[in-house]
Design a protein around this motif. Structure first.
Motif, PDB file in Angstrom:
ATOM      1  N   GLU A  36      -5.823   2.714  -3.086  1.00  0.00           N
ATOM      2  CA  GLU A  36      -6.735   3.714  -2.635  1.00  0.00           C
ATOM      3  C   GLU A  36      -8.001   3.055  -2.761  1.00  0.00           C
ATOM      4  N   SER A  38     -12.220   4.428  -1.449  1.00  0.00           N
ATOM      5  CA  SER A  38     -13.358   5.411  -0.712  1.00  0.00           C
ATOM      6  C   SER A  38     -13.708   4.612   0.674  1.00  0.00           C
ATOM      7  N   GLU A  39     -14.179   5.443   1.523  1.00  0.00           N
ATOM      8  CA  GLU A  39     -14.997   4.871   2.717  1.00  0.00           C
ATOM      9  C   GLU A  39     -16.013   4.083   2.378  1.00  0.00           C
TER      10      GLU A  39
END
Length: 87
Positions: A36, A38-39
Protein backbone atom coordinates in the motif's frame (compact mmCIF):
# COMPACT_ATOMS: atom_id res chain seq x y z
CA UNK A 1 -3.57 2.32 -3.55
CA UNK A 2 -1.88 -1.06 -3.81
CA UNK A 3 1.09 -1.40 -6.18
CA UNK A 4 3.49 -3.96 -7.51
CA UNK A 5 6.75 -2.35 -8.55
CA UNK A 6 9.27 -4.15 -10.75
CA UNK A 7 12.61 -2.71 -11.78
CA UNK A 8 15.38 -3.62 -14.19
CA UNK A 9 18.47 -1.59 -13.43
CA UNK A 10 22.21 -1.88 -14.06
CA UNK A 11 24.16 -3.97 -11.54
CA UNK A 12 26.10 -1.11 -9.99
CA UNK A 13 22.87 0.69 -8.97
CA UNK A 14 20.84 -2.31 -7.78
CA UNK A 15 21.76 -1.86 -4.10
CA UNK A 16 20.73 1.80 -4.21
CA UNK A 17 17.37 0.95 -5.83
CA UNK A 18 16.77 -1.90 -3.36
CA UNK A 19 17.39 0.41 -0.40
CA UNK A 20 15.11 3.10 -1.84
CA UNK A 21 12.22 0.73 -2.59
CA UNK A 22 12.44 -0.90 0.85
CA UNK A 23 11.72 2.50 2.42
CA UNK A 24 8.30 2.56 0.74
CA UNK A 25 7.25 -1.01 -0.13
CA UNK A 26 7.70 -4.67 0.88
CA UNK A 27 10.35 -6.67 -0.92
CA UNK A 28 8.89 -9.92 -2.27
CA UNK A 29 11.44 -11.15 -4.81
CA UNK A 30 14.55 -9.95 -6.62
CA UNK A 31 13.67 -6.54 -8.10
CA UNK A 32 9.98 -6.90 -7.12
CA UNK A 33 8.14 -4.96 -4.40
CA UNK A 34 4.51 -4.66 -3.35
CA UNK A 35 2.38 -2.80 -0.87
CA UNK A 36 0.00 0.00 0.00
CA UNK A 37 1.31 3.45 -0.90
CA UNK A 38 -0.20 6.88 -1.42
CA UNK A 39 0.11 8.62 -4.78
CA UNK A 40 2.31 11.28 -3.13
CA UNK A 41 4.69 8.68 -1.66
CA UNK A 42 4.83 6.82 -4.99
CA UNK A 43 5.78 10.04 -6.79
CA UNK A 44 8.39 10.68 -4.10
CA UNK A 45 9.88 7.22 -4.66
CA UNK A 46 9.94 7.70 -8.45
CA UNK A 47 11.52 11.16 -8.18
CA UNK A 48 14.31 9.74 -6.00
CA UNK A 49 14.84 6.80 -8.40
CA UNK A 50 15.05 9.07 -11.44
CA UNK A 51 18.01 10.88 -9.86
CA UNK A 52 20.29 7.87 -10.39
CA UNK A 53 18.55 5.87 -13.14
CA UNK A 54 19.95 5.70 -16.66
CA UNK A 55 16.81 6.48 -18.68
CA UNK A 56 18.27 4.74 -21.75
CA UNK A 57 18.88 1.38 -20.04
CA UNK A 58 17.02 1.20 -16.71
CA UNK A 59 13.28 0.81 -16.16
CA UNK A 60 10.59 0.68 -13.50
CA UNK A 61 7.18 -0.87 -14.13
CA UNK A 62 4.31 -0.23 -11.72
CA UNK A 63 1.06 -2.18 -11.60
CA UNK A 64 -1.66 -0.34 -9.65
CA UNK A 65 -4.84 -1.53 -7.98
CA UNK A 66 -7.31 0.26 -5.72
CA UNK A 67 -6.71 -2.30 -2.96
CA UNK A 68 -4.88 -5.57 -2.51
CA UNK A 69 -8.21 -7.43 -2.31
CA UNK A 70 -8.85 -6.63 -6.01
CA UNK A 71 -5.65 -8.42 -7.00
CA UNK A 72 -5.35 -12.18 -7.14
CA UNK A 73 -1.83 -13.35 -6.35
CA UNK A 74 -0.56 -16.87 -6.95
CA UNK A 75 2.88 -17.99 -5.82
CA UNK A 76 4.33 -21.16 -7.32
CA UNK A 77 7.30 -22.49 -5.38
CA UNK A 78 8.81 -20.84 -2.32
CA UNK A 79 7.71 -17.31 -1.51
CA UNK A 80 10.95 -15.41 -0.90
CA UNK A 81 9.65 -12.88 1.61
CA UNK A 82 6.40 -13.85 3.25
CA UNK A 83 4.55 -10.85 4.65
CA UNK A 84 3.36 -11.19 8.24
CA UNK A 85 0.14 -9.56 9.34
CA UNK A 86 0.21 -8.27 12.92
CA UNK A 87 -3.00 -7.37 14.72
Amino acid sequence: MYVILVYDITDKKVAKMLKLCRRYLNWIQNSVFEGEISEVKLQELLAAAKLFMDKENDSIIIFKSRQEKWLEKQVVGKEKNELDTFL
